[in-house]
Design a protein around this motif. Structure first.
Motif, short mmCIF file in Angstrom:
data_model
loop_
_atom_site.label_atom_id
_atom_site.label_comp_id
_atom_site.label_asym_id
_atom_site.label_seq_id
_atom_site.Cartn_x
_atom_site.Cartn_y
_atom_site.Cartn_z
N ALA A 290 0.85 -1.19 0.00
CA ALA A 290 0.00 0.00 0.00
C ALA A 290 0.88 1.23 0.00
O ALA A 290 1.84 1.32 0.76
CB ALA A 290 -0.91 0.00 1.23
N PHE A 291 0.55 2.20 -0.86
CA PHE A 291 1.26 3.48 -0.83
C PHE A 291 0.40 4.54 -1.51
O PHE A 291 -0.66 4.24 -2.07
CB PHE A 291 2.64 3.38 -1.48
CG PHE A 291 2.64 3.33 -2.98
CD1 PHE A 291 2.89 4.47 -3.73
CD2 PHE A 291 2.41 2.14 -3.66
CE1 PHE A 291 2.91 4.44 -5.11
CE2 PHE A 291 2.41 2.10 -5.04
CZ PHE A 291 2.66 3.25 -5.77
N ASP A 292 0.88 5.78 -1.43
CA ASP A 292 0.13 6.91 -1.97
C ASP A 292 0.95 7.67 -2.99
O ASP A 292 2.08 8.09 -2.71
CB ASP A 292 -0.27 7.89 -0.86
CG ASP A 292 -1.30 7.31 0.09
OD1 ASP A 292 -2.26 6.68 -0.39
OD2 ASP A 292 -1.16 7.50 1.32
N PHE A 293 0.39 7.89 -4.16
CA PHE A 293 0.99 8.82 -5.11
C PHE A 293 0.77 10.27 -4.67
O PHE A 293 1.51 11.16 -5.08
CB PHE A 293 0.38 8.63 -6.51
CG PHE A 293 0.90 7.42 -7.23
CD1 PHE A 293 2.21 7.37 -7.69
CD2 PHE A 293 0.07 6.33 -7.48
CE1 PHE A 293 2.70 6.25 -8.38
CE2 PHE A 293 0.55 5.22 -8.18
CZ PHE A 293 1.86 5.18 -8.62
N HIS A 294 -0.26 10.53 -3.84
CA HIS A 294 -0.55 11.90 -3.45
C HIS A 294 0.34 12.39 -2.31
O HIS A 294 0.16 13.53 -1.85
CB HIS A 294 -2.03 12.09 -3.12
CG HIS A 294 -2.54 11.23 -1.99
ND1 HIS A 294 -3.72 10.52 -2.09
CD2 HIS A 294 -2.08 10.98 -0.76
CE1 HIS A 294 -3.94 9.87 -0.95
NE2 HIS A 294 -2.95 10.14 -0.13
N LYS A 295 1.25 11.57 -1.87
CA LYS A 295 2.21 12.03 -0.86
C LYS A 295 3.50 12.46 -1.58
O LYS A 295 3.55 13.50 -2.21
CB LYS A 295 2.44 10.94 0.18
CG LYS A 295 1.24 10.72 1.10
CD LYS A 295 1.57 9.79 2.25
CE LYS A 295 0.47 9.80 3.30
NZ LYS A 295 -0.72 9.04 2.92
N TRP A 296 4.53 11.65 -1.51
CA TRP A 296 5.84 12.08 -2.02
C TRP A 296 5.89 12.22 -3.54
O TRP A 296 6.74 12.90 -4.07
CB TRP A 296 6.92 11.11 -1.54
CG TRP A 296 8.10 11.81 -0.93
CD1 TRP A 296 8.39 13.13 -0.97
CD2 TRP A 296 9.15 11.19 -0.19
NE1 TRP A 296 9.57 13.38 -0.28
CE2 TRP A 296 10.04 12.20 0.20
CE3 TRP A 296 9.42 9.87 0.18
CZ2 TRP A 296 11.20 11.94 0.94
CZ3 TRP A 296 10.56 9.62 0.91
CH2 TRP A 296 11.45 10.64 1.30
N ALA A 297 4.96 11.60 -4.24
CA ALA A 297 4.95 11.73 -5.70
C ALA A 297 4.26 13.02 -6.15
O ALA A 297 4.23 13.31 -7.35
CB ALA A 297 4.26 10.54 -6.35
N GLN A 298 3.69 13.76 -5.20
CA GLN A 298 3.15 15.10 -5.45
C GLN A 298 1.93 15.11 -6.39
O GLN A 298 1.58 16.15 -6.95
CB GLN A 298 4.23 16.04 -6.02
CG GLN A 298 5.55 16.02 -5.31
CD GLN A 298 5.49 16.47 -3.85
OE1 GLN A 298 4.62 17.24 -3.48
NE2 GLN A 298 6.42 16.01 -3.03
N VAL A 299 1.28 13.97 -6.55
CA VAL A 299 0.06 13.91 -7.36
C VAL A 299 -1.09 14.52 -6.56
O VAL A 299 -1.16 14.32 -5.35
CB VAL A 299 -0.24 12.45 -7.74
CG1 VAL A 299 -1.59 12.32 -8.42
CG2 VAL A 299 0.86 11.90 -8.63
N PRO A 300 -2.00 15.27 -7.18
CA PRO A 300 -3.12 15.85 -6.43
C PRO A 300 -3.97 14.78 -5.76
O PRO A 300 -4.10 13.66 -6.27
CB PRO A 300 -3.93 16.59 -7.51
CG PRO A 300 -2.97 16.86 -8.61
CD PRO A 300 -2.00 15.70 -8.59
N TYR A 301 -4.53 15.15 -4.61
CA TYR A 301 -5.44 14.23 -3.91
C TYR A 301 -6.66 13.93 -4.76
O TYR A 301 -7.14 14.79 -5.49
CB TYR A 301 -5.91 14.86 -2.59
CG TYR A 301 -4.91 14.72 -1.48
CD1 TYR A 301 -4.96 13.63 -0.63
CD2 TYR A 301 -3.91 15.66 -1.30
CE1 TYR A 301 -4.04 13.48 0.40
CE2 TYR A 301 -2.98 15.52 -0.29
CZ TYR A 301 -3.04 14.43 0.56
OH TYR A 301 -2.12 14.27 1.57
N ASP A 302 -7.19 12.69 -4.67
CA ASP A 302 -6.57 11.57 -3.96
C ASP A 302 -6.06 10.57 -4.97
O ASP A 302 -6.58 10.44 -6.06
CB ASP A 302 -7.56 10.89 -3.00
CG ASP A 302 -8.89 10.53 -3.65
OD1 ASP A 302 -8.89 10.05 -4.80
OD2 ASP A 302 -9.94 10.73 -3.03
N ALA A 303 -4.98 9.86 -4.57
CA ALA A 303 -4.36 8.89 -5.48
C ALA A 303 -3.55 7.89 -4.68
O ALA A 303 -2.33 7.94 -4.65
CB ALA A 303 -3.48 9.60 -6.50
#
Length: 470
Positions: A290-303
């Protein structure tokens, strides 16, 4: 029949260009002004208009948005925001959101290009962490949902009958460190096992899971009649950014026939850095991630994103066969498996476009450099903390999170100080507890944050602390 499109498109076209210019203006000057400001009650009251019977002009709505919403945002786009692990977004991601909304694609299933974009993004994600590219995955709201999907998949892989009969009085248990994110026990709760079915493993002095304790707990639980089925490692703990020994956890999982899951909500992106990738060794062996693109990858929420090594087991946990959702060999209803076969959502937006455009535009090398720059800023802050009398570094800085204490202040004083700092508009760190002590926590996730911003934050902390000490 009255539709909702304008008869004359020139007006809305002009208004759209005005809105886009305003967005670019704000983003270009995002570091100016306060990080955050409290929303006054008068502004809150102005938003309470009641359900409108008559329509309002787009110009008036945009004016209200500009006056009542924009000034009182979360602040995470500002370089002085460094409290919680929130990405800051990019102009590319902003444009991608607009393009995706224009298509208005439902990515729950069927055969269309938006789903092919998501399949490519999932292949990128699998490649990034080193998992086999014939694995599966899907984009979700965030790591909370990604962890939930992983736990459902792991439990159904262990006992497929759970889909038909439910968990009942199941004695299945899983394991995660005491430092694991709160969404994991919540996922066990929502999955019907109960939050206590997630056994919390003690950590060592470096805030990583104690592997000897894990082995002992698994053995004792089996002796007492419980049924261990999974263990979750963390790549970047929410409190101080520690990375569990993923290789060691994976070895114990294999020895005991357990599903190996990794919660890498923000830490997964460290795989893009040649400097930090080795610290995540073992992540490539995960059964689910599990991980988030909307964190360190700077993609707009939510992703958010969930990845699963075994596509068949993933689909077996969620896929349904329904008359009104028949998969065909050709036509619009082809393209199986659909993304609704890999999670609980049938209605799904086109999240993949903003990920595809963000990573496609900046590339893995530039994103890896951004990760390293965030970590460099964190190290600069840590050195300043260590060099400042009255401040103490409370945890090793593994990646990008700095936790420090303030000598001579009580926990309540530290809490009040951070609240004062927020209301000053200078910076927005958060707090956490390290070994029982309240710490100021600075998470350097924003690609806009520089050493000047952390210096400004620390200078304000020092001044506020001096005032409180009298």
């Amino acid at each position: 029949m009255a539709g909702l499109d304008p008869e004359d498109w020139s007006g809305i076209r002009a208004m759209g260009h005005q809105m886009l210019d305003a967005l670019f203006d704000r983003m270009e000057h995002v570091g100016e002004g306060p990080v955050w400001r409290p929303m006054p009650q008068a502004a809150r009251d102005e938003l309470r208009t009641g359900f409108p019977a008559e329509g309002t002009s787009l110009e008036e709505l945009h004016e209200r948005f500009t006056e009542l919403v924009v000034p009182y945002g979360n602040g995470n786009t500002h370089p002085g925001f460094m409290g919680w692990v929130h990405g800051a977004g990019t102009p590319v991601g902003m444009l991608a959101e607009m393009l995706a909304a224009g298509m208005n694609a439902n990515c729950g299933g069927r055969s269309h290009a938006a789903n092919e974009v998501e399949r490519e993004v999932i292949r990128w994600a699998l490649s990034m962490v080193g998992m086999p590219e014939d694995g599966s995955g899907c984009l979700v709201t965030g790591s909370s949902m990604a962890n939930f999907i992983s736990i459902i998949t792991a439990s159904r892989a262990r006992d497929p009958s759970l889909r038909r009969h439910g968990v009942g009085q199941s004695k299945m248990v899983g394991y995660a460190a005491t430092t694991a994110h709160g969404c994991l026990p919540r996922a066990f709760d929502l999955a019907g096992f109960g939050s206590e079915a997630l056994r919390r493993v003690p950590v060592t002095g470096d805030h990583r899971m104690d592997l000897a304790a894990l082995r002992q707990m698994i053995a004792e639980d089996r002796q007492s009649g419980l049924v261990p089925f999974m263990v979750a490692g963390t790549a970047g703990t929410v409190d101080c950014g520690a990375i569990d020994d993923l290789q060691g956890i994976e070895a114990i999982a294999r020895e005991n026939g357990l599903w190996f899951h990794v919660d890498a909500a923000f830490g997964a992106l460290a795989c893009l850095s040649s400097r930090f990738k080795a610290q995540l060794s073992g992540i490539e062996k995960a059964d689910s991630l599990a991980f988030d693109f909307h964190k360190w990858a700077q993609v707009p929420y939510d992703a958010g994103c969930v990845l699963v090594r075994n596509r068949e087991l993933h689909a077996a946990a969620f896929a349904q066969s329904l008359d009104y959702l028949t998969r065909e060999a050709r036509g619009l209803a082809s393209g199986a498996p659909w993304f609704c076969d890999f999670g609980p959502d049938l209605s799904r937006g086109f999240r993949a476009l903003k990920v595809w455009m963000t990573l496609g535009h900046y590339g893995s090398q530039r994103m890896g450099q951004m990760v390293e720059e965030c970590c460099d800023v964190a190290q600069h802050l840590a050195r300043r903390v260590q060099a400042t009398p009255g401040l103490v570094l409370l945890a090793p800085v593994t990646l990008n999170i700095v936790c420090f204490g303030i000598e001579g202040l009580s926990d309540q004083d530290v809490s009040e100080l951070v609240q004062d700092l927020h209301e000053s508009g200078v910076a927005a760190p958060s707090t956490t507890r390290i070994n029982g002590r309240l710490a100021v926590r600075a998470a350097i996730v924003n690609h806009r944050t520089t050493t000047a911003d952390t210096d400004r934050m620390l200078d304000a902390v020092i001044a506020l602390a001096a005032d409180r000490r009298g």
